[in-house]
Design an enzyme around this catalytic site. Structure first.
Site, PDB file in Angstrom:
ATOM      1  N   ASP A   1     -15.252  -0.038  70.750  1.00  0.00           N
ATOM      2  CA  ASP A   1     -16.539  -0.714  70.500  1.00  0.00           C
ATOM      3  C   ASP A   1     -16.434  -2.230  70.608  1.00  0.00           C
ATOM      4  O   ASP A   1     -17.155  -2.967  69.936  1.00  0.00           O
ATOM      5  CB  ASP A   1     -17.090  -0.332  69.109  1.00  0.00           C
ATOM      6  CG  ASP A   1     -17.161   1.160  68.903  1.00  0.00           C
ATOM      7  OD1 ASP A   1     -17.764   1.839  69.753  1.00  0.00           O
ATOM      8  OD2 ASP A   1     -16.599   1.661  67.910  1.00  0.00           O
TER       9      ASP A   1
ATOM     10  N   LYS B   1     -16.817  -3.614  76.001  1.00  0.00           N
ATOM     11  CA  LYS B   1     -16.239  -3.569  77.357  1.00  0.00           C
ATOM     12  C   LYS B   1     -17.301  -3.430  78.433  1.00  0.00           C
ATOM     13  O   LYS B   1     -17.159  -3.952  79.538  1.00  0.00           O
ATOM     14  CB  LYS B   1     -15.261  -2.389  77.461  1.00  0.00           C
ATOM     15  CG  LYS B   1     -14.087  -2.468  76.517  1.00  0.00           C
ATOM     16  CD  LYS B   1     -13.211  -1.231  76.606  1.00  0.00           C
ATOM     17  CE  LYS B   1     -13.852   0.002  76.051  1.00  0.00           C
ATOM     18  NZ  LYS B   1     -14.128  -0.060  74.609  1.00  0.00           N
TER      19      LYS B   1
ATOM     20  N   ASN C   1     -17.189  10.862  74.128  1.00  0.00           N
ATOM     21  CA  ASN C   1     -17.130  10.277  72.786  1.00  0.00           C
ATOM     22  C   ASN C   1     -17.264   8.764  72.847  1.00  0.00           C
ATOM     23  O   ASN C   1     -17.545   8.116  71.847  1.00  0.00           O
ATOM     24  CB  ASN C   1     -15.820  10.648  72.092  1.00  0.00           C
ATOM     25  CG  ASN C   1     -14.589  10.181  72.855  1.00  0.00           C
ATOM     26  OD1 ASN C   1     -14.590  10.139  74.085  1.00  0.00           O
ATOM     27  ND2 ASN C   1     -13.536   9.835  72.141  1.00  0.00           N
TER      28      ASN C   1
ATOM     29  N   GLY D   1     -18.945   5.146  74.057  1.00  0.00           N
ATOM     30  CA  GLY D   1     -20.352   4.766  74.094  1.00  0.00           C
ATOM     31  C   GLY D   1     -20.537   3.267  74.029  1.00  0.00           C
ATOM     32  O   GLY D   1     -19.904   2.598  73.222  1.00  0.00           O
ATOM     33  N   HIS D   2     -21.349   2.748  74.907  1.00  0.00           N
ATOM     34  CA  HIS D   2     -21.693   1.335  74.835  1.00  0.00           C
ATOM     35  C   HIS D   2     -23.047   1.106  75.483  1.00  0.00           C
ATOM     36  O   HIS D   2     -23.517   1.921  76.272  1.00  0.00           O
ATOM     37  CB  HIS D   2     -20.623   0.459  75.505  1.00  0.00           C
ATOM     38  CG  HIS D   2     -20.280   0.871  76.892  1.00  0.00           C
ATOM     39  ND1 HIS D   2     -19.151   1.580  77.191  1.00  0.00           N
ATOM     40  CD2 HIS D   2     -20.919   0.693  78.066  1.00  0.00           C
ATOM     41  CE1 HIS D   2     -19.105   1.827  78.486  1.00  0.00           C
ATOM     42  NE2 HIS D   2     -20.159   1.286  79.037  1.00  0.00           N
TER      43      HIS D   2
ATOM     44  N   LYS E   1      -4.814  20.288  77.614  1.00  0.00           N
ATOM     45  CA  LYS E   1      -4.238  19.694  78.820  1.00  0.00           C
ATOM     46  C   LYS E   1      -2.722  19.603  78.701  1.00  0.00           C
ATOM     47  O   LYS E   1      -1.978  20.001  79.610  1.00  0.00           O
ATOM     48  CB  LYS E   1      -4.837  18.304  79.060  1.00  0.00           C
ATOM     49  CG  LYS E   1      -4.178  17.545  80.215  1.00  0.00           C
ATOM     50  CD  LYS E   1      -4.784  16.174  80.397  1.00  0.00           C
ATOM     51  CE  LYS E   1      -4.067  15.435  81.535  1.00  0.00           C
ATOM     52  NZ  LYS E   1      -4.665  14.106  81.793  1.00  0.00           N
TER      53      LYS E   1
ATOM     54  N   ARG F   1      -0.894  22.802  78.727  1.00  0.00           N
ATOM     55  CA  ARG F   1      -1.018  23.427  80.042  1.00  0.00           C
ATOM     56  C   ARG F   1      -1.811  24.745  80.022  1.00  0.00           C
ATOM     57  O   ARG F   1      -1.551  25.651  80.798  1.00  0.00           O
ATOM     58  CB  ARG F   1       0.365  23.640  80.674  1.00  0.00           C
ATOM     59  CG  ARG F   1       1.060  22.336  80.984  1.00  0.00           C
ATOM     60  CD  ARG F   1       2.381  22.523  81.679  1.00  0.00           C
ATOM     61  NE  ARG F   1       3.403  23.061  80.784  1.00  0.00           N
ATOM     62  CZ  ARG F   1       4.672  23.224  81.117  1.00  0.00           C
ATOM     63  NH1 ARG F   1       5.089  22.912  82.327  1.00  0.00           N
ATOM     64  NH2 ARG F   1       5.537  23.702  80.257  1.00  0.00           N
TER      65      ARG F   1
END
EC number: 6.3.4.4
Length: 411
Positions: free
Chosen positions: A13, A16, A38, A40-41, A141, A144
Site C-alpha cells: 500500500d 506503487k 489481494n 489493490g491500489h 504451486k 507441485r
C-alpha cells in the site's frame, strides 16, 4: 531497450500504482510480476479514480500492452470483473491490451474456502490474510499439485487435478470445508472459452520483447505476501535478463501502514495513528479494511533495499504529514540494550525489541500544490534528505497528493 521495475519497499500500500501510471506513457509493455487479486491500489487520472487489483495499471495507457506474469496467481472472476469496471469508467480497448501467462497458477474457489479455514485454525496467531486464496494457491504451486492456466484448457486434466486437490483438503478439514466442486467445474467451462484469447506463452513473449528492444515497465507486488516480491522473484517471474535492468525503483510511503496481523514496531494505536489513517484515507482498496498506521520505519526500508538494491526511491504521501507538529522516524531497534544491525528473522526477538526514534520538527505548511523540489518547505526537504542519506538511495520522485500531477520529479 529499458526495463524499469517499480517495487513496494514496506508492508504494501505504498502507492506503487501512481508511479506506474506516471511512467506508463513511455512503456510499450507493462507487466505484473507477482501476487494476485489481494493487491489493490487506486489511480486518479483525468479526474477519474480507477481501482486495480489483479490487472496491471498500465491499462490506462492506450498504447501499452499489459501482461499478467507467470508468478502471479490468477483468479478468473476478478479478471473479468475488473475489465468490465474499467470499461464502465470509459477506458476503451482494455480487452485488446491484456495478456495472461499460461504458466500462472489458478486461484480456485477451493483455495478461497481453505484460506478462511486456515486462518481459523491459527486462532490468535492469524496472519490477517485477505482470505482470497492467495496463500493456499502458492502452497499448491510449491507442493507441485496446483493447476496452471495452460492445464485448464485440457478439461480432463483440469477435472482430475481439481478432484485430487478437493479430496486432500476434505481429508484435512472434513465437513468444515464448504465447497461445491461441480459448480466450479461448470464455471470453468465458460472461463475456458473466454480466456483462450488472453493466454500466452509469457516466456516467449518477454524474450521477444527484450530482443526487440521494447520499453518494459514492471509492476511489483506488496512486500508482504506469499509470492516472491524481491527483484530476484521479479526476474524469474517475468523471464527478464538480469543484465538488462535499467532502473529498480523502491516505493516508500512517508509513514508506515500495514493491513492484517503481524509485527509492526512503529504502529501507533492512539492519536497519531488515527490522524494518519484519516488524513491518508488508509482503507484497503481490495478489502476496505482500516490500515494500521504509524511512523516511518527506516529499519524496514533499509532492509528491503539490502535485498533489492534500489537505484532510486519514490517517496509517497508526503502531504499527509503536513499538519504534524513533530514527526518521528524509526532509525534502529534495540534488544536487551544492544542495537540490532539488521531486521531480525526471529519474530520473538522482533516482538521484544525496542524502537529507537529520531524526531523532526514538522513543516506545518501545505505541500499539495508543490510541483518542484524548492516548492517544498525547508523542513520537508530536510525530512526527505535524511531518508535519502539513511537508506543510501536517491529519492527521485515525491508524491504530494492523490492526483497524477501531484508528483515532484528531482533531477
Amino acid at each position: 531497450m529499458t526495463i524499469t521495475v517499480v517495487m513496494g519497499s514496506q508492508f504494501g500500500d505504498e502507492g506503487k500504482g501512481k508511479l506506474t501510471d506516471v511512467l506508463a506513457p513511455k512503456a510499450q509493455l507493462c507487466a505484473r510480476a507477482a501476487g494476485g487479486n489481494n493487491a489493490g491500489h487506486k489511480i486518479v487520472a483525468n479526474g477519474v479514480s480507477y481501482s486495480f487489483h489483479l490487472l496491471p495499471s498500465g491499462l490506462i495507457n492506450p498504447l501499452c500492452i499489459n501482461l499478467i506474469g507467470a508468478d502471479v496467481v490468477f483468479y478468473a472472476p476478478s479478471f473479468f470483473k475488473e475489465l468490465q469496471e474499467l470499461e464502465d469508467k470509459g477506458l476503451k480497448g482494455v480487452r485488446d491490451k491484456i495478456l495472461v501467462s499460461d504458466r500462472c497458477h489458478i486461484v480456485l474457489d477451493l483455495h478461497v474456502a481453505v484460506d478462511g479455514l486456515e486462518e481459523v485454525e491459527l486462532g490468535a496467531r492469524q496472519i490477517g490474510t485477505t482470505r482470497r486464496g492467495i496463500g493456499p494457491t502458492y502452497s499448491c504451486k510449491h507442493a507441485r499439485n496446483g493447476i496452471r492456466l495452460a492445464e485448464m484448457f485440457n478439461p480432463e486434466l483440469f477435472e482430475r487435478k481439481l478432484r485430487q486437490l478437493e479430496q486432500g483438503y476434505r481429508k484435512r478439514f472434513g465437513d468444515l470445508l464448504v465447497y461445491d466442486m461441480d459448480d466450479e467445474l461448470k464455471r470453468f467451462e465458460t472461463y475456458r472459452a473466454d480466456l483462450a484469447k488472453y493466454a500466452v506463452d509469457s516466456t516467449s513473449l518477454m524474450y521477444q520483447a527484450q530482443q526487440d528492444n521494447k520499453s518494459i515497465l514492471v509492476e511489483g507486488a506488496n512486500f508482504v505476501t506469499s509470492s516472491s516480491t524481491t527483484i530476484a522473484g521479479i526476474i524469474n517471474g517475468l523471464s527478464l535478463n538480469p543484465r538488462a535492468l535499467t532502473e529498480v525503483i523502491g516505493v516508500v510511503k512517508a509513514y508506515t501502514t500495514r493491513v492484517g496481523a503481524g509485527a509492526f514496531k512503529t504502529e501507533d494505536t492512539g492519536e497519531v495513528g488515527t490522524k494518519l489513517q484519516e488524513i491518508g484515507h488508509e482503507w484497503g482498496t481490495s478489502t476496505g479494511r482500516r490500515r494500521r498506521c504509524g511512523w516511518l520505519d527506516l529499519v524496514i526500508v533499509r532492509y528491503s533495499n539490502s535485498v533489492n538494491y534500489y537505484d532510486s526511491i519514490n517517496l509517497t504521501k508526503l502531504d499527509v504529514l503536513d499538519t504534524f507538529e513533530t514527526i518521528k522516524v524509526a532509525v534502529a531497534y534495540k534488544l536487551d540494550g544492544e542495537e540490532l544491525s539488521l531486521y531480525p528473522a526471529d519474530l520473538d526477538a522482533l516482538e521484544r525489541a525496542e524502537v529507537v526514534y529520531k524526531e523532526f520538527p514538522g513543516w506545518q505548511k501545505p505541500t499539495t500544490d508543490c510541483r518542484t523540489w524548492y516548492d517544498l518547505p525547508q523542513k520537508a526537504r530536510n525530512y526527505v534528505e535524511f531518508i535519502e542519506k539513511f537508506v543510501g538511495v536517491k529519492i527521485k520522485w515525491i508524491g504530494t497528493g492523490p492526483d497524477r500531477e501531484a508528483m515532484i520529479t528531482r533531477a
